[in-house]
Design a protein around this motif. Sequence first.
Motif, PDB file in Angstrom:
ATOM      1  N   SER A 157      -5.715 -18.470  25.831  1.00 35.06           N
ATOM      2  CA  SER A 157      -5.509 -19.267  24.618  1.00 35.06           C
ATOM      3  C   SER A 157      -4.064 -19.731  24.451  1.00 35.06           C
ATOM      4  N   LEU A 158      -3.166 -19.280  25.318  1.00 35.11           N
ATOM      5  CA  LEU A 158      -1.759 -19.659  25.209  1.00 35.11           C
ATOM      6  C   LEU A 158      -1.418 -20.925  25.987  1.00 35.11           C
ATOM      7  N   VAL A 159      -2.379 -21.427  26.757  1.00 32.65           N
ATOM      8  CA  VAL A 159      -2.107 -22.612  27.576  1.00 32.65           C
ATOM      9  C   VAL A 159      -3.063 -23.733  27.208  1.00 32.65           C
ATOM     10  N   ARG A 160      -2.709 -24.930  27.598  1.00 34.80           N
ATOM     11  CA  ARG A 160      -3.541 -26.101  27.325  1.00 34.80           C
ATOM     12  C   ARG A 160      -4.144 -26.603  28.638  1.00 34.80           C
ATOM     13  N   ALA A 161      -5.450 -26.589  28.709  1.00 35.80           N
ATOM     14  CA  ALA A 161      -6.136 -26.980  29.939  1.00 35.80           C
ATOM     15  C   ALA A 161      -5.808 -28.407  30.343  1.00 35.80           C
ATOM     16  N   GLU A 162      -5.563 -29.270  29.362  1.00 37.03           N
ATOM     17  CA  GLU A 162      -5.287 -30.671  29.691  1.00 37.03           C
ATOM     18  C   GLU A 162      -3.965 -30.839  30.420  1.00 37.03           C
ATOM     19  N   CYS A 163      -3.152 -29.802  30.392  1.00 38.82           N
ATOM     20  CA  CYS A 163      -1.866 -29.852  31.106  1.00 38.82           C
ATOM     21  C   CYS A 163      -2.005 -29.340  32.542  1.00 38.82           C
ATOM     22  N   GLY A 164      -3.234 -29.047  32.949  1.00 38.75           N
ATOM     23  CA  GLY A 164      -3.470 -28.587  34.307  1.00 38.75           C
ATOM     24  C   GLY A 164      -3.182 -27.122  34.523  1.00 38.75           C
ATOM     25  N   THR A 165      -3.161 -26.350  33.447  1.00 38.19           N
ATOM     26  CA  THR A 165      -2.921 -24.914  33.566  1.00 38.19           C
ATOM     27  C   THR A 165      -4.124 -24.148  33.041  1.00 38.19           C
ATOM     28  N   GLU A 166      -4.242 -22.905  33.480  1.00 33.08           N
ATOM     29  CA  GLU A 166      -5.386 -22.071  33.083  1.00 33.08           C
ATOM     30  C   GLU A 166      -4.953 -20.837  32.295  1.00 33.08           C
ATOM     31  N   VAL A 167      -3.859 -20.237  32.718  1.00 30.84           N
ATOM     32  CA  VAL A 167      -3.419 -18.955  32.162  1.00 30.84           C
ATOM     33  C   VAL A 167      -1.896 -18.891  32.206  1.00 30.84           C
ATOM     34  N   ILE A 168      -1.356 -17.802  31.676  1.00 29.33           N
ATOM     35  CA  ILE A 168       0.050 -17.488  31.913  1.00 29.33           C
ATOM     36  C   ILE A 168       0.110 -16.678  33.197  1.00 29.33           C
ATOM     37  N   CYS A 169       0.852 -17.168  34.167  1.00 27.59           N
ATOM     38  CA  CYS A 169       1.015 -16.462  35.440  1.00 27.59           C
ATOM     39  C   CYS A 169       2.196 -15.499  35.358  1.00 27.59           C
ATOM     40  N   HIS A 170       2.045 -14.336  35.916  1.00 28.56           N
ATOM     41  CA  HIS A 170       3.156 -13.392  36.001  1.00 28.56           C
ATOM     42  C   HIS A 170       4.144 -13.859  37.054  1.00 28.56           C
ATOM     43  N   ASN A 171       3.620 -14.362  38.170  1.00 30.36           N
ATOM     44  CA  ASN A 171       4.391 -14.941  39.273  1.00 30.36           C
ATOM     45  C   ASN A 171       5.182 -13.929  40.101  1.00 30.36           C
ATOM     46  N   ASP A 172       5.072 -12.650  39.770  1.00 31.58           N
ATOM     47  CA  ASP A 172       5.730 -11.626  40.592  1.00 31.58           C
ATOM     48  C   ASP A 172       4.950 -10.321  40.488  1.00 31.58           C
ATOM     49  N   MET A 200      -1.511   0.898  36.561  1.00 33.53           N
ATOM     50  CA  MET A 200      -2.011   0.832  35.191  1.00 33.53           C
ATOM     51  C   MET A 200      -1.145  -0.029  34.281  1.00 33.53           C
ATOM     52  N   GLY A 201       0.069  -0.351  34.712  1.00 35.14           N
ATOM     53  CA  GLY A 201       0.978  -1.101  33.862  1.00 35.14           C
ATOM     54  C   GLY A 201       1.669  -2.224  34.601  1.00 35.14           C
ATOM     55  N   ILE A 202       2.018  -3.270  33.869  1.00 30.13           N
ATOM     56  CA  ILE A 202       2.727  -4.429  34.412  1.00 30.13           C
ATOM     57  C   ILE A 202       4.093  -4.507  33.743  1.00 30.13           C
ATOM     58  N   ILE A 203       5.142  -4.685  34.539  1.00 30.30           N
ATOM     59  CA  ILE A 203       6.488  -4.833  33.996  1.00 30.30           C
ATOM     60  C   ILE A 203       7.163  -6.053  34.609  1.00 30.30           C
ATOM     61  N   ASP A 204       8.345  -6.379  34.089  1.00 30.79           N
ATOM     62  CA  ASP A 204       9.194  -7.457  34.571  1.00 30.79           C
ATOM     63  C   ASP A 204       8.516  -8.823  34.436  1.00 30.79           C
ATOM     64  N   PHE A 205       8.816  -9.494  33.336  1.00 34.30           N
ATOM     65  CA  PHE A 205       8.177 -10.770  33.030  1.00 34.30           C
ATOM     66  C   PHE A 205       9.163 -11.936  33.151  1.00 34.30           C
ATOM     67  N   ASP A 206      10.161 -11.785  34.013  1.00 31.87           N
ATOM     68  CA  ASP A 206      11.193 -12.819  34.166  1.00 31.87           C
ATOM     69  C   ASP A 206      10.628 -14.156  34.620  1.00 31.87           C
ATOM     70  N   THR A 207       9.548 -14.128  35.380  1.00 33.81           N
ATOM     71  CA  THR A 207       9.051 -15.352  36.008  1.00 33.81           C
ATOM     72  C   THR A 207       7.765 -15.878  35.392  1.00 33.81           C
ATOM     73  N   VAL A 208       7.374 -15.390  34.219  1.00 36.40           N
ATOM     74  CA  VAL A 208       6.121 -15.853  33.629  1.00 36.40           C
ATOM     75  C   VAL A 208       6.189 -17.341  33.301  1.00 36.40           C
ATOM     76  N   ALA A 209       5.053 -18.010  33.501  1.00 33.99           N
ATOM     77  CA  ALA A 209       4.966 -19.441  33.223  1.00 33.99           C
ATOM     78  C   ALA A 209       3.501 -19.856  33.243  1.00 33.99           C
ATOM     79  N   PRO A 210       3.131 -20.909  32.521  1.00 33.42           N
ATOM     80  CA  PRO A 210       1.758 -21.412  32.595  1.00 33.42           C
ATOM     81  C   PRO A 210       1.441 -21.843  34.023  1.00 33.42           C
ATOM     82  N   GLY A 211       0.222 -21.605  34.447  1.00 40.38           N
ATOM     83  CA  GLY A 211      -0.140 -21.997  35.805  1.00 40.38           C
ATOM     84  C   GLY A 211      -1.604 -21.756  36.095  1.00 40.38           C
ATOM     85  N   LEU A 212      -1.925 -21.678  37.364  1.00 37.01           N
ATOM     86  CA  LEU A 212      -3.294 -21.497  37.827  1.00 37.01           C
ATOM     87  C   LEU A 212      -3.522 -20.066  38.297  1.00 37.01           C
ATOM     88  N   ARG A 213      -4.725 -19.580  38.061  1.00 39.79           N
ATOM     89  CA  ARG A 213      -5.065 -18.222  38.497  1.00 39.79           C
ATOM     90  C   ARG A 213      -4.797 -18.046  39.998  1.00 39.79           C
TER      91      ARG A 213
END
Length: 239
Positions: free
Chosen positions: A99-114, A128-141
């Motif tokens: 719900s944080l991204v707009r499909a019309e912009c060609g994105t599906e989710v927020i990507c962690h990217n790392d 069990m846990g995810i850390i370090d969100f320096d590279t998060v950005a809207p993108g494709l699964r």
Amino acid sequence: MNDKEIPMKGGRITAGVARLGDTIRRPITTDRCQVHALLSYLEQQHFSGVPRFLGIDERNREILSFLPGSVPSDLDHFDDEQLSAAAALLRRFHDATVSLVRAECGTEVICHNDWGPANAVFIDGSPMGIIDFDTVAPGLRLWDLGYSAFTWLNLGSPDYTGDEQIRRLFVFAKGYGMKRCSAAAIAACSVARQTALAISGKMHGNIDMATWAGSAAAWTILNVTERLAPTGYLLNATG
């Protein structure tokens, strides 16, 4: 609360990160508004497995809740259950951000990217846990899955045969819960991410990274993508 700060070790820890009681204090070197907003949103969604953003301290460091567990020092050898758990956790993260991204912009989710082992908190041998969100950005699964498969499977490592990595790739894809997308597509995105990392390494003068990533890309092409692409095999839905 114990007022003695303990420097954090393990994974690829950002310089200056320390634990203070049940919190993590992390120096702010770039604009972190997007990260703080994401963590706050995930808290509202009752998403477990990520630290909570608790504010900024008097030294202009972000305050995050401490996630108990251990963080691998780097890439390692992970069994099928660990690979499946890592993929499932990424799927939960992706689904929570739709719900944080707009499909019309060609994105599906927020990507962690790392999302790799060095940014995973393990409990009883399972991520069990995810850390370090320096590279998060809207993108494709798939873009996120490609990098994650690269790091969790350690694609390019001579410790595995092509057959074994193809088998493990299907385990990873199934753990994510793929319905229409093939393991071949994940492998292709892995090559894209490996290639991008090699180019970035060259541009920034990190020859070791460039050499490692470039070699991994070549290995993955020869031993995985070239063998998967002709099959056109699609994973069955797993829910």
